[in-house]
Design a protein around this motif. Sequence first.
Motif, short mmCIF file in Angstrom:
data_model
loop_
_atom_site.label_atom_id
_atom_site.label_comp_id
_atom_site.label_asym_id
_atom_site.label_seq_id
_atom_site.Cartn_x
_atom_site.Cartn_y
_atom_site.Cartn_z
N VAL A 77 0.83 -1.20 0.00
CA VAL A 77 0.00 0.00 0.00
C VAL A 77 0.87 1.26 0.00
CG1 VAL A 77 -1.72 1.29 1.31
CG2 VAL A 77 -1.92 -1.19 1.13
N VAL A 78 1.92 1.27 0.83
CA VAL A 78 2.81 2.44 0.89
C VAL A 78 3.55 2.61 -0.43
CG1 VAL A 78 4.81 3.43 2.07
CG2 VAL A 78 3.02 2.30 3.39
N LEU A 79 4.00 1.51 -1.01
CA LEU A 79 4.71 1.59 -2.28
C LEU A 79 3.80 2.15 -3.38
CD1 LEU A 79 6.78 -1.73 -2.27
CD2 LEU A 79 7.61 0.61 -1.96
N VAL A 80 2.53 1.73 -3.39
CA VAL A 80 1.59 2.29 -4.38
C VAL A 80 1.39 3.77 -4.11
CG1 VAL A 80 -0.80 2.21 -5.17
CG2 VAL A 80 0.46 0.09 -4.79
N GLY A 81 1.28 4.16 -2.82
CA GLY A 81 1.13 5.58 -2.50
C GLY A 81 2.32 6.40 -2.95
N VAL A 82 3.53 5.85 -2.77
CA VAL A 82 4.73 6.57 -3.23
C VAL A 82 4.74 6.66 -4.76
CG1 VAL A 82 7.26 6.47 -3.32
CG2 VAL A 82 6.06 5.95 -1.19
N ALA A 83 4.27 5.57 -5.42
CA ALA A 83 4.30 5.55 -6.89
C ALA A 83 3.33 6.55 -7.50
CB ALA A 83 3.97 4.13 -7.37
N VAL A 84 2.18 6.78 -6.87
CA VAL A 84 1.19 7.69 -7.46
C VAL A 84 1.37 9.12 -6.96
CG1 VAL A 84 -0.49 5.83 -7.71
CG2 VAL A 84 -0.51 7.24 -5.63
N THR A 85 2.38 9.36 -6.10
CA THR A 85 2.61 10.72 -5.61
C THR A 85 2.92 11.70 -6.75
OG1 THR A 85 3.34 9.91 -3.45
CG2 THR A 85 4.03 12.13 -4.07
N PRO A 86 3.76 11.33 -7.74
CA PRO A 86 4.01 12.28 -8.85
C PRO A 86 2.76 12.65 -9.64
CG PRO A 86 5.70 10.59 -8.80
CD PRO A 86 4.65 10.16 -7.84
N ALA A 87 1.72 11.76 -9.59
CA ALA A 87 0.49 12.04 -10.31
C ALA A 87 -0.44 12.95 -9.53
CB ALA A 87 -0.22 10.74 -10.66
N ALA A 88 0.01 13.43 -8.36
CA ALA A 88 -0.78 14.32 -7.51
C ALA A 88 -2.11 13.69 -7.13
CB ALA A 88 -1.01 15.66 -8.20
N MET A 89 -2.07 12.43 -6.77
CA MET A 89 -3.27 11.74 -6.30
C MET A 89 -2.90 10.84 -5.12
SD MET A 89 -3.87 8.67 -9.08
CE MET A 89 -4.23 9.79 -10.40
#
Length: 434
Positions: A77-89
């Motif tokens: 879950v944290v890795l997905v959150g870090v991955a979508v951070t550049p997408a501003a979501m």
Amino acid sequence: MTTTGEELVTARGGPWWWDRRRGAVLDVGLAVVSAVECGLEGVPFAREAGIPVPVGVVFGLLAGSVLLVRRKWPIAVVLVGVAVTPAAMGFLLGLVGLYSLAASEVPRRIIGLLAGMQLVGVLVVMFVRMRQDLAKEDVDVGDWLVPFASITTALGMTAPPLLLGLYVGARRRLMESLRERADSLERELQLLAERAEERAEWARGEERTRIAREMHDVVAHRVSLMVVHAAALQAVARKDPEKAVRNAALVGDMGRQALTELREMLGVLRSGGDGERRRERASVPLAAVGVAAAAAASRAVDEGEGPCLSEIEELVGQSAAAGMVVDLSVVGEARSCAREVESTAYRVVQEALTNVHKHAAGAKTYVRLAYRASEIAMQVENEPPPEAASSAGLPSGGNGLVGMKERVSALGGVFVSGPTDAGGFRVSAVIPAS
């Protein structure tokens, strides 16, 4: 009693990896909210990235729904959150995911590494986006504002969920430790209760054995002599009326003595039982049983007018009056000893003489009593009974020798019994005087 341990585990009934149903409902609700948020944020992301809007919305929905597995795979879950951070979501995804990771059993170094990654990711994305937005709007601000705002935002999105998760995880582990300790204490208390029950049962058995031994010693000897005198009375009633009268008087005296001793013993037991019964009503039953057994055992000797060694001559005289040829010899200077020692020595001699009446009527008997420096020794030996001797027909329960050995062994003494080479029987005992 509170529900602990295995009872608590069996009380949980959530689906799949959830322990409780309310946990599953909460995670589903968070996943739905996060999916809606990421789906809405996927629209501007798709326009900026130049991809179809439906693709961005689906991407956001899938990314947000990852919160559904936050309890089972918090790292993912944290890795997905870090991955979508550049997408501003993934604002909610990042907060809840980091909290779930910090509250889980994942090693601290992994938690610190992933938290650092999310902090750096939010910091970089916020710094770049703020610089781009300020450049588009042609706003002139100080050079310190963008780094300060980026650092503040990154810390605000990382530190609170991280610290809260660490606190909740530590508290959860503490509660589990306390629950395990409560389970352990409950098992120990149950084991102690079982042992107390065993000790109480053992104490009751010991007290029953003691009472049976006392009753045997009191009744067997007196009644045996009464039977012997009754047989002699029957034989001489017509030939020698005077001797018959004397025998009848002896039978009456022995009966009264037996009744007196029985009354004393039963009185001690009854008074002790009443006192302990009152204590049982006011205290723990198991403890009262142990106290009752110990108190009754001690009072049976201390409070009861138990026999002493000074009465040995009278005891031998009673057997002699019943027709037994008894030779008594005392070695050493007579002295008083502990009540239990004297009572045990007296009972050994008494039971040995009773056995002679039962099994070797008419046999000459030798009673020897020796006072030594630190012990008292006694021996009762009978010769083989004459062939012409008539048996009084006294019953035997087979408990006399066992009772004597138990008495002597309880005081740390030595007891030996067995037939002699001449065909008689010998009983010997040595008891510490102190």
